[in-house]
Design an enzyme around this catalytic site. Structure first.
Site: not given
Length: 439
Positions: A16, A111-112
Site C-alpha cells: 500500500d 496505489d496498491e
C-alpha cells in the site's frame, strides 16, 4: 477445497503506497518535502483534497477535507492540482520496481499491489526479506520520497488489513497462530468492504466491536451477513483460504464507461458546460474504440449550483465539494455505435432537452456515461454499411491522437474546453496508456 488455516506461513504480500499522490508531488518537487502538501482536483476552495502528505495529515487534513477548511487548519499548506499522467507513470514505475523483488499478481488500485508467495518464499523470514527488498527497490529505482506499508498474511484479505495497521513505511505480518487475537483490537471499519452503511447495519444487529464479531461462530457469521460472504470473512479472519482469497468478483462483460468533471469557475455557464461535455465525450468515445466496444445508450448528468435562498426553498443535495445543488439527467438510446460523430449527435439531442429556470443557471458538474456496451466481435454491422465513412473518420482521428496526444484532432465544439477536464484518477482505477496519454 479446505478452509483450514495454513501452517505459520505467509502466502500473500499487500503493498500500500503511503499518501501516493502527495508523495509523487514531493518526489517531483524536492522543495515540498517535509512540508504539508494537498493534491486537489481544481484550484477552488469549494472542492475537496484528494490526497494529503503526512505533514498535512498531522494537522488534520485528509482525503475529503474541503480545501477552504484545509487552509484554516494549515495556513501554509501547499496545494497542487493533480496530474493524471505523472501518477500513472509513477504507478507503473513502482509496479516495475516491485517486480524486481517479487511478481505482482494483482493490482487492486493505482496505489496498491499484491504479490502471491510460492514455496519457501512463504517462510516468515524469507517473506520479510522479500518485503524489505520491495521497499528498497522502490526507494532505489523510483524515488526516495515514495514509501509503502506492506502487510504479510496467509490470505489476501488479511494482507490488506495488515498493510493498513502501520503507516507510514510499515511492515506487519499476521500469522495463523496469532489469529484472530492479533486483529481483535481493530475497528469494524478497518475490515475491507465495511463502510459506513455496512457498519450501521452491523450495529443494528448488535455487533459494535471486532471482539463481538470474532466471537460469532460460522453459522452466526452467515446469518449476520445473510450470505456466503459471512462464511468467507469467518475463514479469512482466522487465516483460512476459501479459494477466491478475497479477490473481487468481476462481471463477464464491462457494462459502461464514461467521464465526469467538476468544472472550474470560468466554465460554469451553458457554453462552458457544453464545451466540457464535448471534451468528456471525446475521451469516452476514444476509450470505447481502444477497448473495442460499441455503445447502445448514453446518460448525461448536469448538476447546478444553487444560491442559499434557492437551497432553502428546494430539497437540495450537497455535493462532496460542499456545493448545494439541483440536478438533471437523461438517457438516450441509439443503434450500437462507436464513432464520435454519432455519439455527439446523441448528446446534442439530450442537451437540447436540458431544463431552464432560475435554479438551472449555474452548472458546475457534467458527467457522460456510455452504457449497454457490446464487444466488437458481437456487434452486427448495418445492412448498408457506413455511407458517411464515420468509422473511418474516427479511426483517422485516433491514429493522430494516439501519436501526438488525445486532443490533437477534435470537433470544434470542444475547442473552448480543449485544455480543461483533464483525466482524473480514482484510487480504484488502474491507469491505461493509449498512445502518449494515460486515460
Amino acid at each position: 477445497m479446505s478452509f483450514a488455516p495454513h501452517p505459520d506461513r505467509f502466502t500473500h504480500l499487500h503493498i500500500d503506497l503511503n499518501s501516493f499522490f502527495a508523495s509523487v508531488e514531493q518526489q517531483l518537487h524536492p522543495e515540498y518535502r517535509g512540508k504539508p502538501v494537498a493534491v486537489v482536483p481544481t484550484m477552488t476552495d469549494t472542492t475537496c483534497c484528494i490526497a494529503a502528505s503526512y505533514e498535512a495529515k498531522a494537522l488534520g487534513v485528509k482525503t475529503g477535507t474541503q480545501v477552504g477548511e484545509a487552509k484554516k487548519m494549515c495556513p501554509g499548506i501547499i496545494l497542487i492540482e493533480g496530474s493524471h499522467t505523472e501518477y500513472a507513470k509513477y504507478s507503473q514505475a513502482i509496479n516495475d520496481a516491485v517486480e524486481l523483488a517479487c511478481h505482482v499478481s494483482h493490482n487492486p488500485s493505482i496505489d496498491e499491489m499484491c504479490c502471491e508467495l510460492m514455496g519457501r518464499e512463504q517462510e516468515p523470514p524469507r517473506a520479510r526479506k522479500i518485503a524489505l527488498e520491495i521497499k528498497q527497490s522502490i526507494y532505489k529505482n523510483v524515488g526516495e520520497a515514495l514509501r509503502c506499508s506492506i502487510g504479510m498474511a496467509p490470505n489476501r484479505y488479511l494482507a490488506k488489513i495488515a498493510s493498513d495497521m502501520q503507516k507510514p513505511d510499515g511492515l506487519i505480518g499476521l500469522l495463523p497462530s496469532q489469529l484472530p487475537k492479533a486483529i481483535a483490537h481493530l475497528d469494524l471499519r478497518d475490515l475491507p468492504g465495511v463502510g459506513a452503511r455496512t457498519e450501521a447495519r452491523l450495529h443494528a444487529k448488535g455487533i459494535r466491536t471486532m471482539e463481538q464479531l470474532l466471537a460469532l461462530d460460522l453459522n452466526g457469521m452467515h446469518k449476520l451477513w445473510n450470505s456466503v460472504w459471512g462464511d468467507r470473512i469467518y475463514h479469512w479472519l482466522r487465516g483460512g483460504n476459501t479459494g477466491d482469497d478475497g479477490a473481487p468478483v468481476s462481471s463477464d462483460v464491462q457494462k459502461s464507461l464514461g467521464h465526469s468533471h467538476v468544472m472550474a469557475p470560468e466554465f460554469r455557464s451553458d457554453e462552458g458546460a457544453w464545451a466540457v461535455a464535448n471534451k468528456l465525450l471525446h475521451k469516452a468515445a476514444m476509450r470505447l474504440r481502444m477497448e473495442k466496444f460499441y455503445a447502445g445508450s448514453m446518460s448525461f448528468v448536469i448538476r447546478y449550483q444553487l444560491t442559499r435562498e434557492q437551497a432553502e426553498q428546494l430539497r437540495s443535495k450537497r455535493h462532496n465539494s460542499g456545493i448545494r445543488h439541483s440536478g438533471w439527467g437523461m438517457e438516450a438510446r441509439f443503434r450500437e455505435s462507436q464513432d464520435t460523430l454519432t455519439l455527439l449527435e446523441a448528446m446534442r439531442g439530450i442537451w437540447a432537452q436540458r431544463p431552464t429556470g432560475q435554479e438551472f443557471q449555474r452548472p458546475f458538474f457534467v458527467g457522460i456515461t456510455l452504457h449497454n456496451l457490446v464487444p466488437e466481435n458481437r456487434h452486427q454491422e448495418e445492412l448498408f454499411g457506413d455511407p458517411n465513412n464515420r468509422t473511418q473518420l474516427s479511426a483517422t482521428m485516433d491514429k493522430l491522437n494516439l501519436k501526438y496526444g488525445h486532443t490533437t484532432l477534435h470537433f470544434g465544439s470542444m475547442l473552448p474546453a480543449r485544455e480543461s477536464a483533464p483525466t482524473r484518477i480514482a484510487f480504484t482505477q488502474i491507469p491505461v496508456q493509449y498512445g502518449v496519454d494515460y486515460m
